[in-house]
Design a protein around this motif. Structure first.
Motif, PDB file in Angstrom:
ATOM      1  N   GLN A 277       0.849  -1.189   0.000  1.00 44.72           N
ATOM      2  CA  GLN A 277       0.000   0.000   0.000  1.00 44.72           C
ATOM      3  C   GLN A 277       0.886   1.242   0.000  1.00 44.72           C
ATOM      4  O   GLN A 277       1.707   1.435   0.904  1.00 44.72           O
ATOM      5  CB  GLN A 277      -0.895   0.017   1.236  1.00 44.72           C
ATOM      6  CG  GLN A 277      -1.720   1.285   1.404  1.00 44.72           C
ATOM      7  CD  GLN A 277      -2.823   1.399   0.369  1.00 44.72           C
ATOM      8  OE1 GLN A 277      -3.744   0.595   0.367  1.00 44.72           O
ATOM      9  NE2 GLN A 277      -2.737   2.391  -0.504  1.00 44.72           N
ATOM     10  N   ASP A 278       0.765   2.074  -1.033  1.00 42.55           N
ATOM     11  CA  ASP A 278       1.465   3.355  -1.075  1.00 42.55           C
ATOM     12  C   ASP A 278       0.708   4.331  -0.184  1.00 42.55           C
ATOM     13  O   ASP A 278      -0.476   4.600  -0.404  1.00 42.55           O
ATOM     14  CB  ASP A 278       1.527   3.872  -2.511  1.00 42.55           C
ATOM     15  CG  ASP A 278       2.486   5.052  -2.667  1.00 42.55           C
ATOM     16  OD1 ASP A 278       2.553   5.886  -1.747  1.00 42.55           O
ATOM     17  OD2 ASP A 278       3.163   5.137  -3.704  1.00 42.55           O
ATOM     18  N   LEU A 279       1.365   4.852   0.848  1.00 43.22           N
ATOM     19  CA  LEU A 279       0.701   5.727   1.811  1.00 43.22           C
ATOM     20  C   LEU A 279       0.496   7.136   1.281  1.00 43.22           C
ATOM     21  O   LEU A 279      -0.199   7.947   1.905  1.00 43.22           O
ATOM     22  CB  LEU A 279       1.504   5.767   3.110  1.00 43.22           C
ATOM     23  CG  LEU A 279       1.660   4.409   3.823  1.00 43.22           C
ATOM     24  CD1 LEU A 279       2.535   4.560   5.060  1.00 43.22           C
ATOM     25  CD2 LEU A 279       0.304   3.817   4.185  1.00 43.22           C
ATOM     26  N   ARG A 280       1.101   7.454   0.144  1.00 44.90           N
ATOM     27  CA  ARG A 280       0.947   8.784  -0.444  1.00 44.90           C
ATOM     28  C   ARG A 280      -0.180   8.835  -1.461  1.00 44.90           C
ATOM     29  O   ARG A 280      -0.515   9.905  -1.966  1.00 44.90           O
ATOM     30  CB  ARG A 280       2.255   9.204  -1.116  1.00 44.90           C
ATOM     31  CG  ARG A 280       3.458   9.242  -0.170  1.00 44.90           C
ATOM     32  CD  ARG A 280       4.754   9.269  -0.941  1.00 44.90           C
ATOM     33  NE  ARG A 280       4.927   8.039  -1.729  1.00 44.90           N
ATOM     34  CZ  ARG A 280       5.991   7.771  -2.473  1.00 44.90           C
ATOM     35  NH1 ARG A 280       6.983   8.664  -2.523  1.00 44.90           N
ATOM     36  NH2 ARG A 280       6.082   6.652  -3.153  1.00 44.90           N
ATOM     37  N   SER A 281      -0.752   7.690  -1.774  1.00 45.24           N
ATOM     38  CA  SER A 281      -1.801   7.623  -2.790  1.00 45.24           C
ATOM     39  C   SER A 281      -2.648   6.384  -2.522  1.00 45.24           C
ATOM     40  O   SER A 281      -2.284   5.539  -1.703  1.00 45.24           O
ATOM     41  CB  SER A 281      -1.174   7.533  -4.185  1.00 45.24           C
ATOM     42  OG  SER A 281      -0.583   6.262  -4.392  1.00 45.24           O
ATOM     43  N   PRO A 282      -3.769   6.214  -3.222  1.00 44.09           N
ATOM     44  CA  PRO A 282      -4.587   5.006  -3.035  1.00 44.09           C
ATOM     45  C   PRO A 282      -3.993   3.772  -3.708  1.00 44.09           C
ATOM     46  O   PRO A 282      -4.616   2.706  -3.677  1.00 44.09           O
ATOM     47  CB  PRO A 282      -5.924   5.394  -3.695  1.00 44.09           C
ATOM     48  CG  PRO A 282      -5.870   6.853  -3.923  1.00 44.09           C
ATOM     49  CD  PRO A 282      -4.431   7.205  -4.062  1.00 44.09           C
ATOM     50  N   ARG A 283      -2.824   3.889  -4.292  1.00 44.31           N
ATOM     51  CA  ARG A 283      -2.278   2.803  -5.094  1.00 44.31           C
ATOM     52  C   ARG A 283      -1.991   1.564  -4.242  1.00 44.31           C
ATOM     53  O   ARG A 283      -1.337   1.641  -3.215  1.00 44.31           O
ATOM     54  CB  ARG A 283      -0.990   3.254  -5.783  1.00 44.31           C
ATOM     55  CG  ARG A 283      -0.453   2.242  -6.788  1.00 44.31           C
ATOM     56  CD  ARG A 283       0.845   2.724  -7.384  1.00 44.31           C
ATOM     57  NE  ARG A 283       1.328   1.793  -8.402  1.00 44.31           N
ATOM     58  CZ  ARG A 283       2.589   1.751  -8.835  1.00 44.31           C
ATOM     59  NH1 ARG A 283       3.471   2.603  -8.334  1.00 44.31           N
ATOM     60  NH2 ARG A 283       2.959   0.886  -9.749  1.00 44.31           N
ATOM     61  N   LEU A 284      -2.512   0.430  -4.686  1.00 46.34           N
ATOM     62  CA  LEU A 284      -2.324  -0.843  -4.011  1.00 46.34           C
ATOM     63  C   LEU A 284      -1.772  -1.843  -5.021  1.00 46.34           C
ATOM     64  O   LEU A 284      -2.360  -2.043  -6.090  1.00 46.34           O
ATOM     65  CB  LEU A 284      -3.650  -1.347  -3.436  1.00 46.34           C
ATOM     66  CG  LEU A 284      -3.619  -2.663  -2.657  1.00 46.34           C
ATOM     67  CD1 LEU A 284      -2.858  -2.485  -1.348  1.00 46.34           C
ATOM     68  CD2 LEU A 284      -5.035  -3.155  -2.390  1.00 46.34           C
ATOM     69  N   ILE A 285      -0.639  -2.454  -4.697  1.00 41.00           N
ATOM     70  CA  ILE A 285       0.037  -3.367  -5.617  1.00 41.00           C
ATOM     71  C   ILE A 285       0.021  -4.771  -5.036  1.00 41.00           C
ATOM     72  O   ILE A 285       0.450  -4.991  -3.890  1.00 41.00           O
ATOM     73  CB  ILE A 285       1.496  -2.925  -5.862  1.00 41.00           C
ATOM     74  CG1 ILE A 285       1.534  -1.503  -6.425  1.00 41.00           C
ATOM     75  CG2 ILE A 285       2.198  -3.896  -6.797  1.00 41.00           C
ATOM     76  CD1 ILE A 285       2.943  -0.938  -6.509  1.00 41.00           C
ATOM     77  N   ARG A 286      -0.445  -5.726  -5.814  1.00 37.71           N
ATOM     78  CA  ARG A 286      -0.399  -7.120  -5.384  1.00 37.71           C
ATOM     79  C   ARG A 286       0.975  -7.696  -5.733  1.00 37.71           C
ATOM     80  O   ARG A 286       1.443  -7.592  -6.862  1.00 37.71           O
ATOM     81  CB  ARG A 286      -1.498  -7.922  -6.069  1.00 37.71           C
ATOM     82  CG  ARG A 286      -1.537  -9.380  -5.619  1.00 37.71           C
ATOM     83  CD  ARG A 286      -2.789 -10.073  -6.115  1.00 37.71           C
ATOM     84  NE  ARG A 286      -2.742 -11.516  -5.839  1.00 37.71           N
ATOM     85  CZ  ARG A 286      -3.768 -12.341  -6.058  1.00 37.71           C
ATOM     86  NH1 ARG A 286      -4.913 -11.857  -6.548  1.00 37.71           N
ATOM     87  NH2 ARG A 286      -3.657 -13.625  -5.785  1.00 37.71           N
ATOM     88  N   VAL A 287       1.610  -8.336  -4.748  1.00 38.01           N
ATOM     89  CA  VAL A 287       2.972  -8.838  -4.926  1.00 38.01           C
ATOM     90  C   VAL A 287       2.986 -10.336  -5.216  1.00 38.01           C
ATOM     91  O   VAL A 287       3.717 -10.806  -6.086  1.00 38.01           O
ATOM     92  CB  VAL A 287       3.829  -8.525  -3.679  1.00 38.01           C
ATOM     93  CG1 VAL A 287       5.229  -9.121  -3.812  1.00 38.01           C
ATOM     94  CG2 VAL A 287       3.912  -7.018  -3.454  1.00 38.01           C
ATOM     95  N   THR A 288       2.215 -11.118  -4.476  1.00 31.95           N
ATOM     96  CA  THR A 288       2.233 -12.575  -4.648  1.00 31.95           C
ATOM     97  C   THR A 288       0.950 -13.055  -5.318  1.00 31.95           C
ATOM     98  O   THR A 288      -0.102 -12.435  -5.199  1.00 31.95           O
ATOM     99  CB  THR A 288       2.418 -13.301  -3.303  1.00 31.95           C
ATOM    100  OG1 THR A 288       1.311 -12.985  -2.439  1.00 31.95           O
ATOM    101  CG2 THR A 288       3.714 -12.877  -2.634  1.00 31.95           C
TER     102      THR A 288
END
Length: 436
Positions: A277-288
């Motif tokens: 979770q990027d705390l500066r934006s709503p961006r959420l990246i799935r890693v696995t």
């Protein structure tokens, strides 16, 4: 997924063998194993030029700090032949007779605005030479902080390793009261367990506290809404914020080294996976992306990789994924269970919960350069390892009788200690980075 969340709440409740206690108290470190030949050190009571009594004994705190490492044999005051405060009052022959190798003396003077000036020296008794001479100024209401700072300087001079006495720890306690009721507290204390304060108190479980790298914030999981949700606590202001939450599990937060992201575990797509979770934006990246359970992420010191636990091989083991390339490698192979990996700041050593052929959960450390794995503890149901910022000690949760306590062990296994609480069961420790 509802069943997974219910299971987590039940599991967390059974982690605490909760008993009823009237009040909260400090943790108190008890050395259970030290080095065979600790270095003899004497810390003489510091002189005081003021008219009123001081609230703390700095020399006694310094002596206790050094003694708790297990590396030093501290001389008791009743065995001291004299109490020098200045160099011209030191008779090295007397200290050699008592087999003292290093001597600490000091002086305290009042200063303006309620402050205190402390001067101290560290001497090599055999060589009759000063090793360290410093002057420290601080507030009288923070004399423990002054003492820990002095301990840090002395420890580094004697060992070559930066001291961590001035750092903090957080942990979770559980207190039973009434009929089946439990109060959970997120607490913060000095590294020696003194000066505890309650950050959060509630009737629902608190889990997985973790420090930001600048030691100004905590992230943790709370069940206060009946579901696991991740919160960020700003320590200086008391501000508290909840991260965007998703269906199912929201857990195991871990700060990135630059403090701009949190690795976490979400089951919003039906299976526990690692996300960022990027705390500066709503961006959420799935890693696995795997049908197994991926959990307990932690960042590499350079922020380029994540270490995490997965049962994708059939049993829980620790893996590393390189974020730019998504290259995956398995790290642990010894034992039938390895989890909750935590790295030293140089990235070389990995502490973990390890289960070998005896099927007992213990704390182990693996040298990632050589691959060697060493089991460090001989206690029972060990879990939740966290490493001091200088890489010298692993703090972990364990059992003493039916009570949850904190234990500590050096990375070489030579020194062990227990931090029993005066009240309640203790779990989920997290050691702060160095305070800026």
């Amino acid at each position: 997924m509802k069943n997974i969340v219910v299971f987590l709440v039940a599991l967390y409740s059974t982690m605490f063998a909760v008993n009823s206690f009237a009040s909260d108290g400090d943790l108190a470190i008890e050395i259970t194993k030290g080095v065979d030949e600790p270095t003899p050190v004497a810390v003489v009571p510091f002189s005081w030029d003021g008219s009123s009594a001081l609230p703390e004994d700095i020399a006694r705190i310094v002596s206790a700090d050094l003694g708790r490492t297990g590396l030093f044999a501290m001389m008791e005051r009743k065995n001291m032949l004299s109490f020098p405060a200045r160099r011209d009052q030191v008779f090295f022959r007397d200290w050699r007779v008592s087999n003292t190798e290093f001597l600490v003396i000091g002086r305290q003077q009042p200063a303006a605005n309620g402050e205190l000036v402390v001067e101290f020296e560290l001497y090599d008794v055999l060589k009759e030479q000063p090793l360290l001479a410093e002057r420290v100024t601080g507030r009288r209401d923070n004399m423990r902080g002054i003492a820990h700072y002095i301990s840090d300087m002395i420890y580094e001079k004697l060992t070559g390793i930066r001291g961590a006495f001035s750092t903090r720890i957080v942990y979770v306690t559980a207190h039973a009261f009434g009929e089946g009721k439990v109060r959970y507290r997120l607490k913060m204390a000095d590294a020696d367990g003194a000066r505890p304060i309650t950050i959060r108190e509630q009737s629902e479980p608190i889990m997985s506290p973790t420090w930001s790298r600048d030691a100004t914030k905590l992230a943790y999981v709370s069940f206060e809404t009946g579901k696991p949700r991740i919160y960020i606590q700003h320590l200086a202001t008391g501000k508290r914020e909840r991260l965007p939450s998703f269906r199912g599990l929201n857990g195991a937060p871990a700060w990135s080294p630059d403090g701009t992201k949190l690795a976490l575990v979400l089951s919003k797509d039906g299976n526990p996976e690692i996300y960022i979770q990027d705390l500066r934006s709503p961006r959420l990246i799935r890693v696995t992306h795997h049908y197994g359970i991926d959990t307990e992420p932690t960042w590499s010191p350079d922020g380029q990789s994540l270490i995490f636990t997965s049962d994708r091989g059939g049993q829980p083991q620790i893996y590393r994924i390189h974020l730019p390339t998504r290259q995956l490698e398995r790290i642990t192979y010894e034992g039938n269970y390895n989890s909750r990996g935590r790295l030293t700041l140089d990235g070389r050593f990995l502490a973990m919960v390890h289960r070998g052929n005896d099927n007992v959960f213990r704390i182990a450390v693996q040298d990632l350069k050589t691959g060697r794995l060493d089991v460090l503890t001989d206690t029972f149901l060990d879990e939740s390892p966290t490493i001091a910022p200088n890489g010298s000690i692993i703090l972990y949760a364990t059992q003493k009788g039916v009570k949850g306590v904190l234990g500590g062990v050096t990375l070489d296994g030579n020194v062990r200690f227990i931090l029993p609480s005066a009240s309640g069961d203790v779990r989920e420790p997290a050691w702060s980075p160095y305070l800026q």
